[in-house]
Design a protein around this motif. Sequence first.
Motif, short mmCIF file in Angstrom:
data_model
loop_
_atom_site.label_atom_id
_atom_site.label_comp_id
_atom_site.label_asym_id
_atom_site.label_seq_id
_atom_site.Cartn_x
_atom_site.Cartn_y
_atom_site.Cartn_z
N GLN A 47 4.13 11.28 4.80
CA GLN A 47 3.46 10.17 4.16
C GLN A 47 4.49 9.33 3.41
O GLN A 47 5.03 9.76 2.39
N PRO A 48 4.80 8.12 3.91
CA PRO A 48 5.75 7.26 3.20
C PRO A 48 5.23 6.94 1.79
O PRO A 48 4.04 6.71 1.60
N ASN A 49 6.15 6.94 0.83
CA ASN A 49 5.76 6.73 -0.57
C ASN A 49 5.72 5.24 -0.88
O ASN A 49 6.66 4.66 -1.43
N THR A 50 4.58 4.62 -0.53
CA THR A 50 4.44 3.16 -0.69
C THR A 50 3.18 2.76 -1.45
O THR A 50 2.89 1.57 -1.54
N ALA A 51 2.45 3.71 -2.00
CA ALA A 51 1.16 3.40 -2.63
C ALA A 51 1.31 2.36 -3.74
O ALA A 51 0.44 1.50 -3.93
N PHE A 52 2.40 2.43 -4.48
CA PHE A 52 2.59 1.52 -5.62
C PHE A 52 2.73 0.06 -5.20
O PHE A 52 2.61 -0.85 -6.02
N LEU A 53 2.99 -0.19 -3.91
CA LEU A 53 3.15 -1.55 -3.42
C LEU A 53 1.82 -2.26 -3.20
O LEU A 53 1.77 -3.49 -3.07
N GLY A 54 0.75 -1.50 -3.14
CA GLY A 54 -0.58 -2.11 -3.00
C GLY A 54 -0.77 -2.95 -1.76
O GLY A 54 -1.48 -3.95 -1.78
N GLY A 55 -0.10 -2.58 -0.66
CA GLY A 55 -0.29 -3.30 0.60
C GLY A 55 0.39 -4.66 0.67
O GLY A 55 0.03 -5.48 1.53
N GLN A 56 1.38 -4.90 -0.17
CA GLN A 56 2.04 -6.21 -0.18
C GLN A 56 3.02 -6.41 0.97
O GLN A 56 3.42 -7.53 1.26
N LEU A 57 3.44 -5.31 1.60
CA LEU A 57 4.39 -5.39 2.70
C LEU A 57 3.79 -4.78 3.97
O LEU A 57 3.06 -3.79 3.90
N PRO A 58 4.09 -5.34 5.12
CA PRO A 58 3.58 -4.80 6.38
C PRO A 58 4.10 -3.38 6.65
O PRO A 58 5.26 -3.07 6.35
N VAL A 59 3.23 -2.54 7.20
CA VAL A 59 3.62 -1.18 7.58
C VAL A 59 3.19 -0.94 9.02
O VAL A 59 2.35 -1.65 9.57
N ASP A 60 3.77 0.11 9.64
CA ASP A 60 3.38 0.44 11.00
C ASP A 60 2.17 1.38 10.97
O ASP A 60 1.59 1.64 9.90
N ALA A 61 1.80 1.91 12.13
CA ALA A 61 0.61 2.76 12.21
C ALA A 61 0.72 4.01 11.37
O ALA A 61 -0.29 4.57 10.93
N GLY A 62 1.95 4.47 11.12
CA GLY A 62 2.15 5.68 10.32
C GLY A 62 2.32 5.41 8.85
O GLY A 62 2.53 6.34 8.07
N GLY A 63 2.28 4.13 8.45
CA GLY A 63 2.43 3.78 7.05
C GLY A 63 3.86 3.49 6.63
O GLY A 63 4.12 3.24 5.44
N TYR A 64 4.80 3.50 7.58
CA TYR A 64 6.20 3.23 7.26
C TYR A 64 6.43 1.71 7.13
O TYR A 64 5.86 0.92 7.90
N LEU A 65 7.25 1.32 6.17
CA LEU A 65 7.53 -0.10 5.96
C LEU A 65 8.21 -0.70 7.19
O LEU A 65 9.13 -0.10 7.75
N LYS A 66 7.77 -1.88 7.57
CA LYS A 66 8.39 -2.57 8.70
C LYS A 66 9.59 -3.39 8.21
O LYS A 66 9.51 -4.04 7.17
N VAL A 67 10.68 -3.31 8.95
CA VAL A 67 11.86 -4.12 8.66
C VAL A 67 12.25 -4.87 9.92
O VAL A 67 11.90 -4.46 11.03
N GLU A 68 12.99 -5.96 9.74
CA GLU A 68 13.46 -6.70 10.91
C GLU A 68 14.43 -5.81 11.69
O GLU A 68 15.28 -5.14 11.09
N PRO A 69 14.30 -5.77 13.01
CA PRO A 69 15.15 -4.89 13.82
C PRO A 69 16.62 -5.08 13.51
O PRO A 69 17.13 -6.20 13.42
N GLY A 70 17.31 -3.95 13.31
CA GLY A 70 18.74 -3.98 13.04
C GLY A 70 19.11 -4.33 11.62
O GLY A 70 20.29 -4.48 11.29
#
Length: 324
Positions: free
Chosen positions: A252-275
Amino acid sequence: MSQPVRNVLIIGGGPAGYTAAIYASRAGLQPLLLEGPQPGGQLTITTDIENFPGFRDGIAGPELMATLRAQAERFGTEILAATVASADLSACPFAVETDQGRVLAETVILATGASAKWLGLGKDEALSRAGGGVSACATCDGFFFRGREVAVVGGGDTALEEALYLTRFATRVHLVHRRDAFRASKAMQARALAHEKITLHWNKRVADLRTARAELAGGAQERLEALVLEDTVTGATSLLPVQGLFVAIGHQPNTAFLGGQLPVDAGGYLKVEPGTCRTAVEGVFAAGDVADPTYRQAITAAGRGCMAALEAERWLAEREAAVC
């Protein structure tokens, strides 16, 4: 009197966070690092690490983290034992609320990691922390189970990958799944089903762990001896003697404090630009396990921490390091 704005705020004190701090502080950015509730991250519950470059004879997880922390401090990183409650990433400077007050920053590096999901027994997590034969990472700990029988719990791709990896070391790998079919890909299923070292236990859940007192070099220690399995159809119980248990039911990625402000993938991991380590918000970067559903290794986390710090430095330089 206005509150000072930090150049770089790093949230998380694992290998990604400490490495980002080393690079940011050496660049003269005077970073502030918030360690959170578990300084050092998941490696503080790992007894021995033998695959981190530079340590021929291995190093204890807590010792490695203490070394990285001290290195970051040596270059001027300010470290605060504070836990983040929430963050406002809607405008720069970004505002982060902690249990020790508000912090403002021009750039934020998110290195909060991901927590392994346990079985809810209590004993499993406790034995993992104590090096008692339970782990959530076969790549990290499989080497220590050479010549032993082990079990893997789970039914997805990760569980089957862990089981196949462990066949390199264990004499027998018991794959325990609470259903009568895997969720894993067909290709992964075919490999696991065909492997001569893997024994399947369908419709079973781990109801309890049996331990025994073992005399080791460092003194007596509770070690895993067997699993108590419960049949999910009949309710009958059975004993499965093993010396190792690998829990592979997800992280479980530790992102609860962000309140959904950043896009995540299906597993809840933060999305970053490739590379890169850039998130969808300019000036906010993500490094380590919080944005890595694939590798989840200390060395890859450290590498991403380096990348995030360099990207933050360049982002600030492009804006002439002016306060927002």
